[in-house]
Scaffold this motif. Structure first.
Motif, PDB file in Angstrom:
ATOM      1  N   VAL A 370       0.839  -1.206   0.000  1.00  0.00           N
ATOM      2  CA  VAL A 370       0.000   0.000   0.000  1.00  0.00           C
ATOM      3  C   VAL A 370       0.869   1.249   0.000  1.00  0.00           C
ATOM      4  O   VAL A 370       0.610   2.224  -0.734  1.00  0.00           O
ATOM      5  CB  VAL A 370      -0.949   0.010   1.219  1.00  0.00           C
ATOM      6  N   GLY A 371       1.919   1.235   0.817  1.00  0.00           N
ATOM      7  CA  GLY A 371       2.822   2.373   0.885  1.00  0.00           C
ATOM      8  C   GLY A 371       3.485   2.663  -0.448  1.00  0.00           C
ATOM      9  O   GLY A 371       3.640   3.833  -0.848  1.00  0.00           O
ATOM     10  N   ILE A 372       3.876   1.589  -1.150  1.00  0.00           N
ATOM     11  CA  ILE A 372       4.496   1.769  -2.465  1.00  0.00           C
ATOM     12  C   ILE A 372       3.504   2.381  -3.442  1.00  0.00           C
ATOM     13  O   ILE A 372       3.849   3.243  -4.260  1.00  0.00           O
ATOM     14  CB  ILE A 372       5.033   0.418  -2.977  1.00  0.00           C
ATOM     15  N   GLY A 373       2.252   1.952  -3.358  1.00  0.00           N
ATOM     16  CA  GLY A 373       1.220   2.515  -4.233  1.00  0.00           C
ATOM     17  C   GLY A 373       1.050   4.010  -4.007  1.00  0.00           C
ATOM     18  O   GLY A 373       0.952   4.791  -4.968  1.00  0.00           O
ATOM     19  N   ILE A 374       1.029   4.407  -2.723  1.00  0.00           N
ATOM     20  CA  ILE A 374       0.880   5.837  -2.401  1.00  0.00           C
ATOM     21  C   ILE A 374       2.117   6.616  -2.844  1.00  0.00           C
ATOM     22  O   ILE A 374       2.015   7.700  -3.433  1.00  0.00           O
ATOM     23  CB  ILE A 374       0.638   6.013  -0.893  1.00  0.00           C
ATOM     24  N   LEU A 375       3.304   6.031  -2.576  1.00  0.00           N
ATOM     25  CA  LEU A 375       4.554   6.714  -2.904  1.00  0.00           C
ATOM     26  C   LEU A 375       4.705   6.933  -4.407  1.00  0.00           C
ATOM     27  O   LEU A 375       4.993   8.050  -4.864  1.00  0.00           O
ATOM     28  CB  LEU A 375       5.732   5.906  -2.360  1.00  0.00           C
ATOM     29  N   PHE A 376       4.494   5.868  -5.161  1.00  0.00           N
ATOM     30  CA  PHE A 376       4.689   5.973  -6.607  1.00  0.00           C
ATOM     31  C   PHE A 376       3.467   6.560  -7.317  1.00  0.00           C
ATOM     32  O   PHE A 376       3.541   6.869  -8.507  1.00  0.00           O
ATOM     33  CB  PHE A 376       5.029   4.603  -7.194  1.00  0.00           C
ATOM     34  N   GLY A 377       2.356   6.678  -6.603  1.00  0.00           N
ATOM     35  CA  GLY A 377       1.179   7.310  -7.197  1.00  0.00           C
ATOM     36  C   GLY A 377       1.147   8.808  -6.976  1.00  0.00           C
ATOM     37  O   GLY A 377       0.347   9.523  -7.595  1.00  0.00           O
ATOM     38  N   TYR A 378       2.048   9.293  -6.096  1.00  0.00           N
ATOM     39  CA  TYR A 378       2.040  10.725  -5.766  1.00  0.00           C
ATOM     40  C   TYR A 378       2.427  11.591  -6.959  1.00  0.00           C
ATOM     41  O   TYR A 378       1.782  12.612  -7.235  1.00  0.00           O
ATOM     42  CB  TYR A 378       2.987  10.995  -4.591  1.00  0.00           C
ATOM     43  N   LEU A 379       3.485  11.209  -7.689  1.00  0.00           N
ATOM     44  CA  LEU A 379       3.951  12.025  -8.808  1.00  0.00           C
ATOM     45  C   LEU A 379       2.892  12.162  -9.904  1.00  0.00           C
ATOM     46  O   LEU A 379       2.591  13.286 -10.348  1.00  0.00           O
ATOM     47  CB  LEU A 379       5.247  11.445  -9.368  1.00  0.00           C
ATOM     48  N   PRO A 380       2.281  11.050 -10.353  1.00  0.00           N
ATOM     49  CA  PRO A 380       1.213  11.197 -11.343  1.00  0.00           C
ATOM     50  C   PRO A 380       0.034  12.017 -10.806  1.00  0.00           C
ATOM     51  O   PRO A 380      -0.575  12.797 -11.550  1.00  0.00           O
ATOM     52  CB  PRO A 380       0.791   9.753 -11.627  1.00  0.00           C
ATOM     53  N   ALA A 381      -0.307  11.835  -9.525  1.00  0.00           N
ATOM     54  CA  ALA A 381      -1.423  12.589  -8.941  1.00  0.00           C
ATOM     55  C   ALA A 381      -1.102  14.085  -8.901  1.00  0.00           C
ATOM     56  O   ALA A 381      -1.968  14.929  -9.167  1.00  0.00           O
ATOM     57  CB  ALA A 381      -1.706  12.076  -7.533  1.00  0.00           C
ATOM     58  N   LYS A 382       0.131  14.415  -8.580  1.00  0.00           N
ATOM     59  CA  LYS A 382       0.547  15.818  -8.544  1.00  0.00           C
ATOM     60  C   LYS A 382       0.491  16.428  -9.943  1.00  0.00           C
ATOM     61  O   LYS A 382       0.068  17.584 -10.125  1.00  0.00           O
ATOM     62  CB  LYS A 382       1.960  15.908  -7.979  1.00  0.00           C
ATOM     63  N   LYS A 383       0.908  15.653 -10.935  1.00  0.00           N
ATOM     64  CA  LYS A 383       0.854  16.137 -12.320  1.00  0.00           C
ATOM     65  C   LYS A 383      -0.582  16.411 -12.743  1.00  0.00           C
ATOM     66  O   LYS A 383      -0.887  17.419 -13.382  1.00  0.00           O
ATOM     67  CB  LYS A 383       1.490  15.101 -13.248  1.00  0.00           C
ATOM     68  N   ALA A 384      -1.494  15.472 -12.357  1.00  0.00           N
ATOM     69  CA  ALA A 384      -2.906  15.639 -12.722  1.00  0.00           C
ATOM     70  C   ALA A 384      -3.500  16.863 -12.034  1.00  0.00           C
ATOM     71  O   ALA A 384      -4.274  17.618 -12.634  1.00  0.00           O
ATOM     72  CB  ALA A 384      -3.684  14.388 -12.338  1.00  0.00           C
ATOM     73  N   ALA A 385      -3.142  17.059 -10.766  1.00  0.00           N
ATOM     74  CA  ALA A 385      -3.718  18.168 -10.000  1.00  0.00           C
ATOM     75  C   ALA A 385      -3.272  19.528 -10.528  1.00  0.00           C
ATOM     76  O   ALA A 385      -4.004  20.522 -10.395  1.00  0.00           O
ATOM     77  CB  ALA A 385      -3.345  18.025  -8.532  1.00  0.00           C
ATOM     78  N   ARG A 386      -2.105  19.580 -11.147  1.00  0.00           N
ATOM     79  CA  ARG A 386      -1.562  20.860 -11.609  1.00  0.00           C
ATOM     80  C   ARG A 386      -1.901  21.179 -13.069  1.00  0.00           C
ATOM     81  O   ARG A 386      -1.427  22.183 -13.594  1.00  0.00           O
ATOM     82  CB  ARG A 386      -0.047  20.863 -11.419  1.00  0.00           C
ATOM     83  N   LEU A 387      -2.684  20.321 -13.703  1.00  0.00           N
ATOM     84  CA  LEU A 387      -3.066  20.594 -15.095  1.00  0.00           C
ATOM     85  C   LEU A 387      -3.888  21.885 -15.187  1.00  0.00           C
ATOM     86  O   LEU A 387      -4.778  22.133 -14.361  1.00  0.00           O
ATOM     87  CB  LEU A 387      -3.876  19.426 -15.657  1.00  0.00           C
ATOM     88  N   ASN A 388      -3.589  22.678 -16.181  1.00  0.00           N
ATOM     89  CA  ASN A 388      -4.378  23.883 -16.446  1.00  0.00           C
ATOM     90  C   ASN A 388      -5.704  23.479 -17.067  1.00  0.00           C
ATOM     91  O   ASN A 388      -5.732  22.771 -18.069  1.00  0.00           O
ATOM     92  CB  ASN A 388      -3.606  24.804 -17.400  1.00  0.00           C
ATOM     93  N   PRO A 389      -6.836  23.856 -16.447  1.00  0.00           N
ATOM     94  CA  PRO A 389      -8.140  23.408 -16.966  1.00  0.00           C
ATOM     95  C   PRO A 389      -8.379  23.816 -18.420  1.00  0.00           C
ATOM     96  O   PRO A 389      -9.005  23.063 -19.175  1.00  0.00           O
ATOM     97  CB  PRO A 389      -9.137  24.062 -16.011  1.00  0.00           C
ATOM     98  N   ILE A 390      -7.890  24.967 -18.849  1.00  0.00           N
ATOM     99  CA  ILE A 390      -8.090  25.409 -20.233  1.00  0.00           C
ATOM    100  C   ILE A 390      -7.335  24.510 -21.187  1.00  0.00           C
ATOM    101  O   ILE A 390      -7.885  24.008 -22.183  1.00  0.00           O
ATOM    102  CB  ILE A 390      -7.617  26.874 -20.417  1.00  0.00           C
ATOM    103  N   ASP A 391      -6.055  24.241 -20.840  1.00  0.00           N
ATOM    104  CA  ASP A 391      -5.246  23.350 -21.678  1.00  0.00           C
ATOM    105  C   ASP A 391      -5.824  21.938 -21.677  1.00  0.00           C
ATOM    106  O   ASP A 391      -5.804  21.249 -22.702  1.00  0.00           O
ATOM    107  CB  ASP A 391      -3.800  23.330 -21.195  1.00  0.00           C
ATOM    108  N   ALA A 392      -6.294  21.500 -20.520  1.00  0.00           N
ATOM    109  CA  ALA A 392      -6.848  20.156 -20.427  1.00  0.00           C
ATOM    110  C   ALA A 392      -8.104  19.993 -21.267  1.00  0.00           C
ATOM    111  O   ALA A 392      -8.312  18.961 -21.912  1.00  0.00           O
ATOM    112  CB  ALA A 392      -7.180  19.844 -18.960  1.00  0.00           C
TER     113      ALA A 392
END
Length: 396
Positions: A370-392
């Motif tokens: 579970v910890g590995i899932g959270i650790l390695f899922g953080y970078l993709p989640a951060k990328k998704a959260a920072r997407l510009n809604p207009i560009d997306a």
């Protein structure tokens, strides 16, 4: 969006891509299963070693006297005096003389039988009983009588169960069988624990030379350090040097072997855990792909007012759910492989060794997954959260 809603959405996304999710979880599954099996094997080996040493007696001390080169010597009577003088810690004592050479029974020569010269107390020390005839007696030691007590294997294989009164030869000396020991092993086999012969140590000394090894029991295992210290102190008083004797306890040997097994298991488990990291990299890779595939979805959600932390929460939970599901499958697979390994060891090696992972190991493996899932899922989640809604929204 609540955590439960995020979890529900994550499970829907996992189910919608079954094959891709399974391939993503494969590293986690293999890693968790491998760790569980290896830890279970380590527990099984530790239990097997402990049981084996318990049969031999963990309350025994082995004394080796190497007086060659010293002007002082210690004979059997001197060793008995040392044990008697330290009777608050030490109990029984038996000289043990290992006999070299073959045992000759009739016209047959037996090369696998262990022949040992011992005292009348040795069977009490070893915890074995005589089921036919009698055991060795003090009069046998005093008179250097040519008698012996044999194991159940020799009794059945060469005497048809009627060994008492028969004769055999050891080291060129003819010995009369006066007793048969109870069966110690699960099966009677050549070279096993029942393929043995014991004769008076005084008779063995006449054949091989002086006694240099003694088996001493302690009155209380809780005072092992005091018992060893008392014995070593008495021996030092005789030789005035530590170079001419060694005192080894079965408990110390057991602790050493257990430590070695634990180190080996730790190294193997660490190697197996590398696949968990590989699995985490796979999860991160597939989540990055998922972010790219769902860019428009993310843009729509952000344009409707979804905050960055909700977007990040969604992808982190999805990565953790994927990893946790892989961990559960890995635990079930590891448990199944452990049960299979137990059967294989018993059938192939003929030894009872239970491969049993502990609850702590299972919980740790699941927590790491579970910890590995959270650790390695953080970078993709951060990328998704920072997407510009207009560009997306304009992403094709």
């Amino acid at each position: 969006m609540s955590i439960l809603e995020s979890l529900e959405l994550a499970l829907k996304n996992i189910i919608s891509s079954k094959v891709r999710t399974l391939l993503t979880m494969l590293g986690i599954i293999i890693g968790v299963a491998a760790v569980i099996v290896i830890v279970g094997l380590g527990n099984g080996l530790e239990g097997y070693i402990t049981d084996s040493f318990s049969d031999m007696g963990t309350n025994t001390l082995t004394v080796n006297v190497m007086s060659r080169g010293s002007t002082r010597t210690l004979d059997v009577d001197g060793m008995y005096e040392i044990v008697e003088e330290n009777s608050q810690y030490l109990d029984l004592c038996s000289p043990t003389v290992t006999m070299a050479g073959y045992v000759k029974i009739g016209s047959e020569t037996v090369s696998t039988t262990s022949s040992t010269g011992v005292s009348e107390d040795y069977f009490d020390i070893a915890g074995v009983s005589v089921v036919q005839g009698r055991g060795l007696q003090y009069s046998d030691m005093a008179g250097r009588t040519k008698v012996c007590v044999i194991g159940a294997y020799l009794n059945q294989a060469y005497f048809g169960g009627n060994a008492v009164g028969q004769s055999l030869r050891v080291g060129g000396q003819s010995l009369k069988v006066v007793g048969v020991l109870a069966q110690q092993g699960d099966t009677l086999e050549e070279g096993g624990s029942d393929d043995c012969l014991y004769l008076p140590y005084t008779t063995a000394e006449r054949i091989t030379g002086e006694t240099s090894t003694y088996t001493v029991t302690m009155k209380d295992e809780d005072y092992i350090d005091e018992s060893v210290a008392a014995l070593e102190s008495a021996l030092y008083a005789v030789f005035a040097s530590e170079d001419y004797y060694t005192v080894t306890s079965m408990s110390e040997i057991l602790d050493t072997m257990t430590s070695m097994v634990n180190v080996l298991v730790g190294v193997l488990a660490g190697i197996a855990a590398i696949s968990l990291v590989v699995g985490g990299i796979g999860i991160m890779n597939i989540m990055l792909v998922s972010v790219t595939e769902r860019t428009r979805e993310i843009g729509v959600r952000k344009s409707l007012g979804a905050k960055e932390r909700y977007i990040m929460q969604q992808f982190v939970i999805e990565a953790a759910a994927t990893s946790a599901l892989g961990g559960v499958i890995g635990i079930l697979l590891g448990k199944g492989l452990s049960m299979a390994a137990t059967q294989v060891v018993e059938r192939v090696m003929g030894e009872s060794l239970t491969v049993s992972p502990t609850l702590a190991a299972v919980a740790l493996a699941f927590g790491i997954s579970v910890g590995i899932g959270i650790l390695f899922g953080y970078l993709p989640a951060k990328k998704a959260a920072r997407l510009n809604p207009i560009d997306a929204l304009h992403y094709d």
